[in-house]
Design an enzyme around this catalytic site. Structure first.
Site, mmCIF file in Angstrom:
data_model
loop_
_atom_site.group_PDB
_atom_site.id
_atom_site.type_symbol
_atom_site.label_atom_id
_atom_site.label_comp_id
_atom_site.label_asym_id
_atom_site.label_seq_id
_atom_site.Cartn_x
_atom_site.Cartn_y
_atom_site.Cartn_z
ATOM 1 N N PRO A 1 0.701 -1.282 0.237
ATOM 2 C CA PRO A 1 0.129 -0.003 -0.161
ATOM 3 C C PRO A 1 0.587 1.176 0.063
ATOM 4 O O PRO A 1 1.954 1.269 0.731
ATOM 5 C CB PRO A 1 -0.652 -0.047 1.567
ATOM 6 N N ASN A 2 0.228 2.224 -0.751
ATOM 7 C CA ASN A 2 0.898 3.641 -0.620
ATOM 8 C C ASN A 2 2.234 3.655 -1.861
ATOM 9 O O ASN A 2 2.590 4.767 -2.205
ATOM 10 C CB ASN A 2 1.077 4.236 0.353
ATOM 11 N N ARG B 1 4.724 10.678 -2.464
ATOM 12 C CA ARG B 1 4.604 10.928 -1.010
ATOM 13 C C ARG B 1 5.713 11.032 -0.221
ATOM 14 O O ARG B 1 6.816 10.419 -0.673
ATOM 15 C CB ARG B 1 3.731 9.609 -0.460
ATOM 16 N N TYR C 1 11.297 8.800 0.880
ATOM 17 C CA TYR C 1 11.056 7.576 -0.145
ATOM 18 C C TYR C 1 11.681 7.966 -1.667
ATOM 19 O O TYR C 1 11.548 7.097 -2.299
ATOM 20 C CB TYR C 1 9.464 7.278 -0.235
ATOM 21 N N ASN D 1 7.974 -5.531 -1.012
ATOM 22 C CA ASN D 1 8.068 -4.500 -0.105
ATOM 23 C C ASN D 1 6.614 -4.155 0.401
ATOM 24 O O ASN D 1 5.719 -3.904 -0.179
ATOM 25 C CB ASN D 1 8.370 -3.110 -0.728
ATOM 26 N N ALA E 1 3.150 -0.533 4.874
ATOM 27 C CA ALA E 1 2.755 -0.908 6.109
ATOM 28 C C ALA E 1 2.111 -2.211 6.521
ATOM 29 O O ALA E 1 2.300 -2.482 7.733
ATOM 30 C CB ALA E 1 1.719 0.318 6.199
ATOM 31 N N GLU F 1 12.690 -9.416 1.346
ATOM 32 C CA GLU F 1 11.991 -8.401 1.870
ATOM 33 C C GLU F 1 12.834 -7.003 1.639
ATOM 34 O O GLU F 1 13.950 -6.922 2.061
ATOM 35 C CB GLU F 1 11.710 -8.506 3.183
ATOM 36 N N HIS G 1 12.851 -2.715 1.936
ATOM 37 C CA HIS G 1 12.283 -1.262 2.577
ATOM 38 C C HIS G 1 12.992 -0.319 2.083
ATOM 39 O O HIS G 1 14.364 -0.379 2.183
ATOM 40 C CB HIS G 1 12.088 -1.335 4.015
ATOM 41 N N ARG H 1 13.082 4.544 12.653
ATOM 42 C CA ARG H 1 11.949 5.315 12.425
ATOM 43 C C ARG H 1 11.183 5.325 13.729
ATOM 44 O O ARG H 1 11.702 4.950 14.783
ATOM 45 C CB ARG H 1 11.320 5.183 11.140
HETATM 46 C C1 DQA Z 1 8.368 0.791 3.849
HETATM 47 C C2 DQA Z 1 8.217 1.137 5.342
HETATM 48 C C3 DQA Z 1 6.792 0.970 5.955
HETATM 49 O O1 DQA Z 1 7.017 1.185 7.334
HETATM 50 C C4 DQA Z 1 6.006 2.034 5.464
HETATM 51 O O2 DQA Z 1 4.533 1.755 6.051
HETATM 52 C C5 DQA Z 1 5.986 2.179 3.992
HETATM 53 C C6 DQA Z 1 7.307 1.856 3.162
HETATM 54 C C7 DQA Z 1 9.766 1.170 3.163
HETATM 55 O O3 DQA Z 1 9.760 0.982 1.812
HETATM 56 O O4 DQA Z 1 10.351 1.813 3.886
HETATM 57 O O5 DQA Z 1 4.989 2.273 3.309
HETATM 58 O O6 DQA Z 1 8.239 -0.296 3.527
#
Ligand code: DQA
Length: 151
Positions: free
Chosen positions: A12-13, A20, A25, A76, A79, A100, A102, A109
């Site tokens: 998501p996102n 964003r 990011y 990835n 959240a 995985e 990120h 964080r």
């Molecule tokens: C994320 C880190 C997560 O905590 C966050 O909710 C994201 C992106 C990252 O790529 O750093 O949406 O996975």
């Protein structure tokens, strides 16, 4: 099955990459990132499939449908990293090895980001290296493909 297939899953996102929270990011859009990752994969003769969804159920469905169709997953979970035991169970059920990724360093964080439901079952986790993490994940899987003699 094509033995060199990787499925890249973004949660998501991440469709809003480049829009964003750019300080965290970065500036690159998901579309451009995927273009670059596909270019790299092509050079390595890897078939890279991609999927992004904001919906937990769609991500789970995609993982379930990937059984016997992909060799590795790069994910990835965004959240859902910190919340989704259901997505974790889906990955365990298909037995597809995965990395995985990120973009940000989830350990530097907010406290709630420091827990991942994926890290202990992943081949490995890359975090905090920005979008470079995705490219490194492909390199790592490429090495594994060579070692497994499936390339
Ligand atoms: C994320 C880190 C997560 O905590 C966050 O909710 C994201 C992106 C990252 O790529 O750093 O949406 O996975």
């Amino acid at each position: 099955m094509n033995k060199n297939t990787i499925l890249l899953i973004n949660g998501p996102n991440l469709n809003l990459l480049g829009v964003r929270e750019k300080k965290i990011y970065g500036n690159i859009t998901l579309e451009l990132l995927i273009k670059k990752l596909k270019k790299k994969s092509k050079k390595l003769k890897i078939n890279l499939k991609t999927f992004q969804s904001n919906s937990e159920s769609k991500l789970i469905d995609k993982v379930q449908q990937s059984k016997n169709l992909v060799n590795y997953i790069i994910i990835n979970p965004a959240a859902y990293t910190h919340t989704s035991i259901a997505l974790r169970d889906a990955i365990l059920s298909v037995k597809i090895p995965f990395i995985e990724v990120h973009i940000s360093n989830i350990y530097s964080r907010e406290n709630f980001r420091a827990n991942s439901w994926f890290s202990d079952i992943a081949i490995g986790t890359i975090c905090g290296l920005g979008i470079q993490g995705y490219f490194l994940a492909i390199d790592a899987i490429y090495e594994k493909m060579l070692n497994n003699n499936i390339k």
